[in-house]
Design a protein around this motif. Structure first.
Motif, short mmCIF file in Angstrom:
data_model
loop_
_atom_site.label_atom_id
_atom_site.label_comp_id
_atom_site.label_asym_id
_atom_site.label_seq_id
_atom_site.Cartn_x
_atom_site.Cartn_y
_atom_site.Cartn_z
N ASN A 44 14.89 4.91 3.06
CA ASN A 44 13.90 4.49 2.05
C ASN A 44 12.55 5.18 2.19
O ASN A 44 11.57 4.77 1.56
N SER A 45 12.47 6.25 2.99
CA SER A 45 11.21 7.00 3.04
C SER A 45 11.39 8.42 3.55
O SER A 45 10.44 9.19 3.54
N HIS A 76 14.77 10.12 0.17
CA HIS A 76 13.90 9.28 -0.65
C HIS A 76 12.84 10.13 -1.36
O HIS A 76 12.56 9.93 -2.55
N MET A 120 14.95 8.93 7.85
CA MET A 120 14.44 7.56 7.72
C MET A 120 14.84 6.95 6.37
O MET A 120 14.62 7.54 5.31
N ASN A 146 5.38 2.61 10.42
CA ASN A 146 5.05 3.35 9.20
C ASN A 146 6.27 4.01 8.57
O ASN A 146 7.30 4.20 9.21
N SER A 147 6.09 4.38 7.30
CA SER A 147 7.11 5.16 6.59
C SER A 147 7.03 6.61 7.05
O SER A 147 6.09 7.01 7.75
N ALA A 148 7.99 7.41 6.63
CA ALA A 148 8.01 8.82 7.03
C ALA A 148 6.76 9.55 6.54
O ALA A 148 6.16 10.33 7.28
N TYR A 172 3.80 8.48 8.61
CA TYR A 172 3.94 9.03 9.96
C TYR A 172 3.50 10.49 9.99
O TYR A 172 2.76 10.92 10.90
#
Length: 754
Positions: free
Chosen positions: A282-283, A287, A280, A229-231, A234
Motif C-alpha cells: 500500500n505504499s 502502489h 511495502m 512511515n509509508s515508503a 521513509y
C-alpha cells in the motif's frame, strides 16, 4: 662556517691591513647566558607576556647559538621548556575544566599554544633552516604540535573525555538541538593537525568511534522510520538525514570523513531496507505506479541509485508489475469487451505505454536500464497474444477511416509514432504485413481513407523500421490507384467517341497488379446484374486493345455501388433514395427487382455468393441501424438462419437522399479465417527462410550448422522470429534439391553447391 673580522692597519704600517679569523669557540658561560635569555623569552611568550621582547635580538642570539654548533642544546632545551609548560599548565587547566566548558577550554589553550609556537618558530627560524634540516628532525612548530598531542591529548584523563564530548555534541545535534559547531570544528582540526603528515590521530581518536556510533544510531532510527512511515515518507526522511550528515561533515568534520560516513548511512538506511521499502504494501513501488506518484518514484530511484543493486531491486519491481498489468490487457479469457474490440485492445496498450513513458522520463530520468527493461516487458506480453499483429492493423485501419479526422497535424504524427512503437515490439511483423495489406486495400478501393498523405506517411515510417522489401507492395498499391484513375479517364473518352451504345451504369474499375494486392481467389464467380456484366465486357475489350497479352480477373468483393431505390408506401407515395452499398449488398438488393421475398438459402443460390458473405451483407441491410434497414426479416431474431425470409421494407424513410448502408465491421478474423491466414504466412516463411539460407551460404560457402541457424535467425528477425526447427527443415529441403551438401569431414558442416 668561518667568519672573519676586519681590523685597521697597525701604527707605522701605512696602507696595509691584517685579517684575523673570528674565534670558533664560545665561552660556555656565554652560551648559558644566551640560552637563559632565550628560555625566559619562550616562557614569556607562553604566558602571553611578549610585548616587551625584542624579537630581533632574540633571533640574533638563537642564530649565534646555532652558528657556533649549539643547535642541539637549543633544540633540546626548547623541547623541555614546551613539555614542562604543557604538563604543568595546559594539561592541568584542561583536566580542571572537564565538567565546565571542557571543549571551549581545550580549544582556547590549543589556539594559544599554536600562536606561541608560531612566535617561537619565528625566533628560531635559523635553527629550523639549518640544524633541523641537517639532522632530519621535526621542525619547531611540528615539535610543538607533537608535544601537545603526547602530553595533553594523549593524557589518560583527557583522551577518552574528548571523544566522548565530541560524540555527545553530534548526538545532541542529531536530536534537533543547536550546538556550537565552531567548537567541534576546532577540535576536529586539532586532531588532524597533531597527526602532522597523516590523519591517524583523528581517525583513531574520533573518526572510527564516530562512524561506529553513527552506524548504531541509524540502525535503530531506520527501523523506527520503517515501522512508523509509508515508503514515500521513509524516502523523504532518509534524504533529509543524508543531507544533514553531509552538511555536518562539511562544516566541522575532516573532509576525509564524508565518504565513509555516507557509506555507513547508505548501508543502514538504504541497503538493509531497500527490498522492504520497494515491496511495502500500500505504499511501495507498485502502489506508486498504480497511483501515478512520479515524484515519489523519482526520489526512490535516486536514493536506491546510491547503493549496489539498488537500481536493480527497483527495476525488478517495476518489471514484475508491468508484466502483470500487460498480461492482463492482452489476455483473452475474461477480458470482456476488450477481447472483442481490437481498437480497445490496442488503445489500452498505447495508454499503458504512455503511462510508463511518463514514468521513464519523469521518474527514472530516461535511464537506459529502465528503458531496456520496459521495452523487453512490452515485447514479451504483446507477443503473448497471437492476435496482436491483426489487432494493431485493425486499430490503424480504424484510425485512418475516422480516427484522425479533425486531429491537428502534430497530434496525428504523435498517434502514428505510438502505433509504430507497438509495431517495433511485434515479433511476427510478416503477419502484421499481411493484415495491413488487406486493410489498406479495402480503404483504398472503398475510398474510406481520410487522408492519402497520412497513409503514405505511415508507410514511410514502416519502411524506416523494416526496409523497402516490407513496403514496396504497399507503395505499389498507391501507384495502381493513380494509374487506374488515368486509365478510367482514357476509357471514358473512348466511350464518348465510340459508336457502342452507352452502358446503363456508370462503371468505375480499378486495374490492380496482382502481386501488389492481397486478392482472394474466389471459389465461384458472383452472379452480377446483366447491366454490370455488359459494361464490364466493354471495358475488358478496351483494355485488351491497350495491353496485349494481359488478362483481367474480376474481384467484386471489394467494390461498391450506388443504387437508385424506389420505396412504395401504403399511402401511394413513392420515396426515392440513392443507396450507397457494397458490391455484395448490391447483388442481394438487385434480386428483389424480380421477386418480393427470398430466404437466405435462395439468395445464396441466386447470387452464388458464399453464405458467410451473404449473411454479413444481410445483417447490414436488415439488422443494422434502424435508419438503414431497407429489408425486413422474419422471424425477428438476432441470428440469421438459412430459412429466414427477407423482403423490401416499403416503409423505409430517411431524411437523407443518399443513404450509406454501413457494412457490419468484422472485429478481426474468425478462427477458420485466422488459421487460413496463418497457413499462408507459414508458407511464405518457408520461402523466405530458404532464400535467406541460400544468400548466407552463397557468400560464406561453408558454415557449421549452429552458425548458419544463428545467422539466418538474425537476418530474419526484422520480419519474424524464425524457429530453429523451421530453419533446420528448410536446410534439409535445400540439401534434397542440391543447393547445399554436408561436408565429408563433418556432418554438421554444410557446403554451398550451386
Amino acid at each position: 662556517m668561518n667568519q672573519f673580522r676586519l681590523n685597521g692597519p697597525p701604527k707605522g704600517a701605512a696602507g696595509k691591513m691584517r685579517i684575523r679569523a673570528f674565534p670558533m669557540n664560545m665561552d660556555e658561560r656565554y652560551v648559558a647566558d644566551i640560552w637563559k635569555l632565550l628560555k625566559n623569552a619562550i616562557q614569556e611568550i607562553q604566558r602571553k607576556n611578549n610585548s616587551g621582547l625584542s624579537f630581533e635580538e632574540l633571533y640574533r642570539n638563537a642564530y649565534t647559538m646555532v652558528l657556533h654548533k649549539h643547535g642541539e642544546r637549543l633544540y633540546s632545551g626548547l623541547k623541555e621548556v614546551v613539555k614542562e609548560h604543557l604538563i604543568n599548565s595546559v594539561q592541568k587547566e584542561v583536566e580542571a575544566a572537564r565538567h565546565n566548558d571542557f571543549l571551549g577550554t581545550l580549544n582556547r589553550l590549543w589556539v594559544e599554544h599554536q600562536t606561541a609556537m608560531i612566535m617561537i618558530r619565528d625566533i628560531l627560524m635559523y635553527m629550523d633552516r639549518v640544524y633541523v634540516q641537517q639532522n632530519g628532525i621535526d621542525s619547531v612548530y611540528d615539535m610543538g604540535l607533537i608535544l601537545f598531542r603526547d602530553h595533553v591529548l594523549y593524557s589518560s584523563t583527557i583522551q577518552p573525555f574528548l571523544s566522548e564530548k565530541l560524540l555527545e555534541l553530534v548526538a545532541r545535534e542529531r536530536s534537533g538541538e543547536v550546538i556550537d559547531r565552531s567548537a567541534v570544528k576546532t577540535a576536529c582540526n586539532m586532531l588532524v593537525m597533531v597527526g602532522i603528515d597523516n590523519k591517524k590521530v583523528y581517525i583513531e581518536n574520533f573518526e572510527e568511534v564516530f562512524l561506529d556510533e553513527s552506524s548504531k544510531f541509524y540502525q535503530l532510527e531506520s527501523q523506527r522510520f520503517l515501522s512508523e512511515n509509508s515508503a514515500a515518507v521513509y524516502i523523504r526522511k532518509v534524504e533529509a538525514r543524508l543531507r544533514e550528515e553531509v552538511d555536518r561533515a562539511r562544516h566541522y568534520l575532516a573532509s576525509s570523513t564524508e565518504a565513509p560516513l555516507r557509506k555507513v548511512l547508505e548501508h543502514q538506511l538504504i541497503s538493509k531496507h531497500m527490498v522492504a521499502v520497494v515491496q511495502m504494501e500500500n505504499s511501495g513501488v507498485v502502489h506508486m505506479l498504480k497511483n501515478g506518484q512520479e515524484d515519489d518514484l523519482c526520489c526512490m530511484f535516486k536514493l536506491l541509485s546510491r547503493v549496489e543493486d539498488g537500481q536493480k531491486t527497483m527495476i525488478d519491481a517495476v518489471d514484475k508489475h508491468l508484466c502483470s498489468v500487460g498480461e492482463m490487457l492482452v489476455r483473452e479469457e475474461g477480458a470482456g469487451e476488450v477481447a472483442r474490440s481490437p481498437s480497445a485492445y490496442v488503445q489500452n496498450l498505447l495508454d499503458l505505454k504512455d503511462r510508463y513513458d511518463s514514468f521513464l522520463a519523469n521518474s527514472f530520468q530516461s535511464d537506459v536500464k529502465v528503458k531496456a527493461a520496459m521495452q523487453k516487458d512490452f515485447e514479451l506480453f504483446i507477443n503473448r497474444n497471437t492476435k496482436s499483429p491483426e489487432y494493431l492493423s485493425l486499430f490503424i485501419d480504424d484510425l485512418f477511416k475516422r480516427g484522425i479526422k479533425g486531429m491537428a497535424e502534430s497530434q496525428c504524427e504523435a498517434t502514428l509514432d505510438k502505433t509504430i512503437m507497438l509495431f517495433r515490439f511485434l515479433e511476427d511483423k510478416d503477419i502484421f504485413e499481411r493484415y495491413y495489406k488487406q486493410h489498406l486495400a479495402k480503404r483504398l478501393l472503398l475510398n474510406k481513407s481520410v487522408s492519402d498523405d497520412w497513409e503514405k506517411a505511415m508507410i514511410s515510417k514502416l519502411k524506416a523500421i523494416v526496409g523497402v522489401s516490407f513496403t514496396n507492395k504497399l507503395e505499389g498499391m498507391f501507384k495502381d490507384m493513380a494509374l487506374s484513375q488515368t486509365f478510367m479517364e482514357e476509357y471514358k473518352q473512348h466511350m464518348i467517341k465510340s459508336t457502342t451504345p452507352e452502358p446503363e451504369v456508370d462503371l468505375q474499375i480499378r486495374v490492380l497488379t496482382s502481386v501488389f494486392w492481397p486478392t482472394q481467389t474466389l471459389t465461384a464467380s458472383y452472379h452480377l446484374p446483366r447491366s454490370i456484366q455488359t459494361a464490364y465486357k466493354h471495358f475488358e475489350e478496351f483494355y485488351g486493345t491497350k495491353h496485349h497479352g494481359r488478362t483481367l480477373k474480376l474481384q467484386p468483393q471489394l467494390g461498391s455501388a450506388d443504387i437508385n431505390a424506389h420505396f412504395y408506401h401504403e399511402d401511394g407515395s413513392v420515396r426515392k433514395h440513392v443507396l450507397q452499398v457494397s458490391t455484395l449488398q448490391m447483388c442481394v438488393l438487385m434480386l428483389f427487382n424480380n421477386q418480393q421475398s427470398f430466404t437466405l438459402q435462395d439468395i445464396v443460390s441466386e447470387s452464388n455468393i458464399p453464405e458467410a458473405d451473404a449473411t454479413r451483407a444481410l445483417q447490414a441491410l436488415a439488422m443494422g441501424k434502424v435508419q438503414q434497414r431497407v429489408l425486413l426479416k422474419t422471424p425477428k431474431s438476432k441470428e440469421i438462419n438459412a430459412d429466414d425470409r427477407f423482403m423490401v421494407n416499403d416503409q423505409f424513410t430517411s431524411k437523407l437522399v443518399r443513404v450509406k448502408i454501413l457494412a457490419v465491421a468484422a472485429k478481426g478474423e474468425s478462427e477458420p479465417e485466422r488459421r487460413e491466414t496463418r497457413q499462408k504466412v507459414d508458407e511464405d516463411r518457408r520461402f523466405e527462410v530458404e532464400a535467406c539460407i541460400v544468400r548466407v551460404m552463397k557468400s560464406r560457402k561453408t558454415l557449421p550448422h549452429n552458425v548458419l541457424v544463428a545467422e539466418c535467425t538474425a537476418q530474419l528477425r526484422p520480419r519474424f522470429l524464425a524457429n530453429p526447427q523451421l530453419v533446420k527443415k528448410r536446410i534439409e529441403a535445400l540439401i534434397e534439391r542440391d543447393y547445399l551438401e554436408r561436408s565429408g569431414d563433418d556432418r554438421k558442416v554444410y557446403n554451398y553447391v550451386r
